[in-house]
Design a protein around this motif. Sequence first.
Motif, PDB file in Angstrom:
ATOM      1  N   ARG A 306      -2.694  -1.023  44.411  1.00 44.26           N
ATOM      2  CA  ARG A 306      -2.517   0.343  44.201  1.00 44.26           C
ATOM      3  C   ARG A 306      -2.426   1.192  45.259  1.00 44.26           C
ATOM      4  O   ARG A 306      -1.545   2.175  45.280  1.00 44.26           O
ATOM      5  N   ASN A 309       1.081   1.468  46.801  1.00 46.82           N
ATOM      6  CA  ASN A 309       2.087   1.917  45.941  1.00 46.82           C
ATOM      7  C   ASN A 309       1.943   3.493  45.581  1.00 46.82           C
ATOM      8  O   ASN A 309       1.847   3.987  44.612  1.00 46.82           O
ATOM      9  N   PHE A 312       4.315   5.185  43.322  1.00 49.27           N
ATOM     10  CA  PHE A 312       4.510   4.621  41.701  1.00 49.27           C
ATOM     11  C   PHE A 312       5.605   4.166  41.502  1.00 49.27           C
ATOM     12  O   PHE A 312       6.377   4.312  40.365  1.00 49.27           O
ATOM     13  N   TYR A 314       8.106   0.685  40.217  1.00 51.86           N
ATOM     14  CA  TYR A 314       7.790  -0.590  39.575  1.00 51.86           C
ATOM     15  C   TYR A 314       9.084  -1.200  39.223  1.00 51.86           C
ATOM     16  O   TYR A 314      10.269  -0.601  39.388  1.00 51.86           O
TER      17      TYR A 314
END
Length: 353
Positions: A306, A309, A312, A314
């Motif tokens: 977390r 990243n 955000f 993916y």
Amino acid sequence: MLPTPISARFSQRSPKLGGGITASTAYHRHGRSRARLDVLLTRARVTNLGLILLGSFAALSFLVNLSYYLSSSCAPGVVAFGHPPGSILDTIEREDEVKGLSHLILVPGHGIWKGWNEEEKLDEEKWVLEQYQLGGGRVSAWVKHIETGAELALQDENSLLVFSGGQTRRNSTTTEGESYLRLASQTGMFKPNHRGISDLEPFRRATTENYALDSFQNLLFAIARFHEYTGRYPELITVVGYEMKRKRFTDLHRAALRWPADRFHYIGIDPEKEAPSARNGERQNGYLPYTRDTYGCHDELQQKRRSRNPFFRYHSYYTSSPDLTGLFDWCPGTPEGGPTVLYPGQLPWHKPR
């Protein structure tokens, strides 16, 4: 059920038979089974029998679809997302030489290079670094990782070099993988005297993996990226990284993916000036946490992901490598027997015993 049709009902004013027995009573005593069948077969907008059949069909359809949904979403080894849609496949045209590649050479990223020429590759000011990465010759070791990966790729025409690492720093919009490939290209590591490659032409057998947030994802996502790039999975894997991380990759990550040991090689290069505390730090903060949490999806290791990243991001591999869906989502816990239980589903490189 629908109400019994009027034509099938008995009048409340049934005539009496001998002995005080009404016709209704006689019916119930002697014709109960026949009456039920008559009710089911009596015409209505939808007969009771038809309603039962329709309801049974709907229930069966629901159960079949529910079973398919649950097996696709949860069962290990089941493809949940199918093949990439045509709108994606129409944009991809792989050359024959790309389709035939079989050797994945992985260089995991550790920092982000923001320089542009040969003179800047070892300058820490041209790297986005964490405080603990300053000094100690880490940057020099990373450059050697990149150089070694490029040399291996040039030596093996069946290889694809993948620089792996995501957009992990808040103060940079570049991914670790992209910066590594740019460093290799800008500093001439893919020499023009090798197989007619010019300085202006990109080296076709080198690419990036832009989503990994830790070493486990470096390996798993590099395999998925290899498949995305070539249309097939590798047969051989070589990782170029820190020597102090050898056991983490060979004993833990490789085993977590159930990749065959005889088709996995590791080349370790540590910083020349690395302090002894670095090895202890690797053991305490890297190796040991993965012995307790094989897939890095709980508590400490999940929190690291977390923190790495900030934008955000993916990955796209659910679409491009759908047969790895179960592995991407595998996060064993107490109900499955503990956080070290290996993924039990079918894998493209798994050979049944």
